[in-house]
Every structure is written in structure tokens, then in C-alpha cells.
Design an enzyme around this catalytic site. Sequence first.
Site, short mmCIF file in Angstrom:
data_model
loop_
_atom_site.label_atom_id
_atom_site.label_comp_id
_atom_site.label_asym_id
_atom_site.label_seq_id
_atom_site.Cartn_x
_atom_site.Cartn_y
_atom_site.Cartn_z
N ASN A 12 -105.04 11.83 9.34
CA ASN A 12 -105.40 10.76 10.27
C ASN A 12 -104.59 9.52 9.86
OD1 ASN A 12 -106.60 8.72 11.73
ND2 ASN A 12 -108.58 8.82 10.67
N TRP A 13 -103.58 9.21 10.64
CA TRP A 13 -102.70 8.09 10.29
C TRP A 13 -103.33 6.73 10.63
CZ3 TRP A 13 -96.76 9.11 11.35
CH2 TRP A 13 -96.32 10.12 10.47
N LYS A 14 -104.45 6.74 11.36
CA LYS A 14 -105.09 5.49 11.79
C LYS A 14 -104.04 4.61 12.49
CE LYS A 14 -108.40 6.19 8.16
NZ LYS A 14 -109.43 5.66 7.29
N HIS A 99 -114.94 8.77 14.71
CA HIS A 99 -114.61 8.33 13.35
C HIS A 99 -115.46 7.10 13.02
CE1 HIS A 99 -112.44 6.61 9.98
NE2 HIS A 99 -111.94 7.81 9.77
N GLU A 101 -114.82 4.37 11.72
CA GLU A 101 -114.21 3.08 12.07
C GLU A 101 -114.43 2.77 13.55
OE1 GLU A 101 -110.37 3.94 10.37
OE2 GLU A 101 -111.29 3.85 8.39
N GLU A 169 -117.57 12.69 6.59
CA GLU A 169 -116.87 11.61 5.91
C GLU A 169 -117.88 10.53 5.49
OE1 GLU A 169 -112.44 11.47 7.13
OE2 GLU A 169 -113.57 10.27 8.55
N GLY A 175 -111.18 5.43 2.10
CA GLY A 175 -110.23 4.40 1.68
C GLY A 175 -110.63 3.66 0.42
N SER A 215 -111.13 9.70 0.78
CA SER A 215 -110.39 9.63 -0.49
C SER A 215 -109.92 10.99 -1.01
CB SER A 215 -111.20 8.88 -1.54
OG SER A 215 -111.39 7.53 -1.14
N GLY A 236 -106.89 10.49 5.25
CA GLY A 236 -106.35 9.25 5.79
C GLY A 236 -105.10 8.83 5.03
N GLY A 237 -105.26 7.91 4.10
CA GLY A 237 -104.13 7.30 3.39
C GLY A 237 -103.12 8.30 2.85
P1 PGA Z 1 -109.01 8.17 3.44
O1 PGA Z 1 -109.52 8.18 4.96
O2 PGA Z 1 -108.48 9.55 3.13
O3 PGA Z 1 -107.93 7.12 3.40
O4 PGA Z 1 -110.19 7.84 2.59
C1 PGA Z 1 -110.15 9.30 5.51
C2 PGA Z 1 -110.49 9.06 6.97
O5 PGA Z 1 -110.88 7.94 7.32
O6 PGA Z 1 -110.36 9.98 7.81
#
Ligand code: PGA
Length: 256
Positions: A12-14, A99, A101, A169, A175, A215, A236-237
Site C-alpha cells: 500500500n503506497w498510500k 483502511h 486512515e 491492521e 507506521g 509495521s 505500507g512503508g
Molecule cells: P505500515 O503501514 O506497513 O507502514 O505500518 C501498513 C498499512 O497502513 O497498510
Amino acid sequence: MPAKPRSLIVGNWKMNGLRSSLVEIAHMARGYDSKLRRACEFIVCPPATLVYFAAKEALGSHIGIGAQDCHIEASGAFTGEVSAEMLADSGATTVIVGHSERRSYSAETDGDVKSKALAALRAGLMPIICVGETNSDREGGHTLAVIKRQLSGSVPGSADSETLVVAYEPIWAIGTGLTPTLADIAEVHRFIHRELNAILGSHGAALRRVLYGGSVKPSNAREILALEHVDGALVGGASLKAEDFLAIARAAPAPH
Ligand code: PGA
């Protein structure tokens, strides 16, 4: 241990990535070789602006391209929105819905998430439905109750098991570099599989996939992906750089 479905590794590149980032997709496509293909399915979800370009870059490589959100309608007067049909037309095969967010910054409710999952299915996309507790939910001992409520509100009961994925999640792990203990991840995943059996029925349960996200990185992926009810990861990251994301995919357990 019972046989697990092939792991599903999703990036997930956000809101990150310009056309210059397509070199990472090209690198991932080269790295997703036949050995890796046997161990895992590999999908990258760039921002909507890059879906078409990423799908072109990935053509012929077996890596999938997905999106991060969709509107519930197929088309119409919804300025600024993107429909599931548009994403499918751009080459996406998957879309993340609900998600945390989006649930927090865009006030999406469980009902909204269910409608988006249904829109995705209507357009032939595989929805990845996200659920997860806050830190205070966990500290208050409410994790399973929160997950149960989110699942019953967000997962369309009519869906086929293979066409729908759930991602667990924990919000406090996204993050932050923090992750639950392996025992806590295993407990929630076992619970989610049981709840999905209740919502979707036991038919096709063996193919049902529940991903862990929050993470995940090359150094912890192996132990997380080896857990019994963990069927893949939402990253994500660490999915922004091909080397890190491929290292996570290589940590998926060998199929048996
Ligand atoms: P993260 O994000 O791997 O950077 O913790 C995961 C996500 O939000 O899907």
C-alpha cells in the site's frame, strides 16, 4: 499444521509515488520470479494516478496492481471521486477498502466500507477489507469486540470467499515500528477466520485469506507470515522500495 493458501503480499503506497517511482514496479516485476510466484501472490497498490501506468509496467510479469479506495457508485456527479469500474478499466484487479486512515480522516463507517466492498465486487475487483483496533481498544481489552463489530458491519455476507480478503491492521502498529506479539496476532487472526465462517459460511473457508498489516518489514516478516492463521501481509512503508518489498515476499513460507 493444515495447508495454507498461497500467501498474498500486498503493498500500500498510500499518497506516495510519482511516475519516477515506476522504476520500483519494474524492479519488483523482475524480482517476482517463478520461485517467488510459487510461494506468494504479489500485488502493489499505488495512488490512483499511477494505477494505469503501473499496470502497463507490470504487464506480463504476474504482479498485480490494485488501488487504495473506490467510490460506491459506478459513475455520476461525484466530483473528485474514482469508481471501482474506472480502476478496473485502468488495469487494477484489487482495491483496499476501509483502511484505518480513511476510516479516521474521511469518517468512513462500517456501512460505507461494506458498500465499497460491494462496489469492488460489482466491478470484478477483489476488495481487501481492513479492520483493526486502536491502542485504547487494546488496552481496555476490547480488541476482539471491536474487530467483531467491524467485520459484521463491513464484510458483505453475499461474497464468495476467494474474491474477498480481510486485512487485520492494529491502528497503533501502522507506521510506528510497533507490532503486537506473535501470540496476539495469531489470536486475532484465528478469531477473524472464525467470524468470517459465521458471516460467509464455511464453504471455501480453506481459500479465505486474512492478511496482517502494521509495521511489517523484512526483519519481522518471516515469523509473522509463518503464523497459522496469517495468510499474507499488507505492507505500507516497506513496500515503497522494491528491494524491501521483495525481501518481505521472499519471507513467505514455502507452499506445502
Ligand atoms: P505500515 O503501514 O506497513 O507502514 O505500518 C501498513 C498499512 O497502513 O497498510
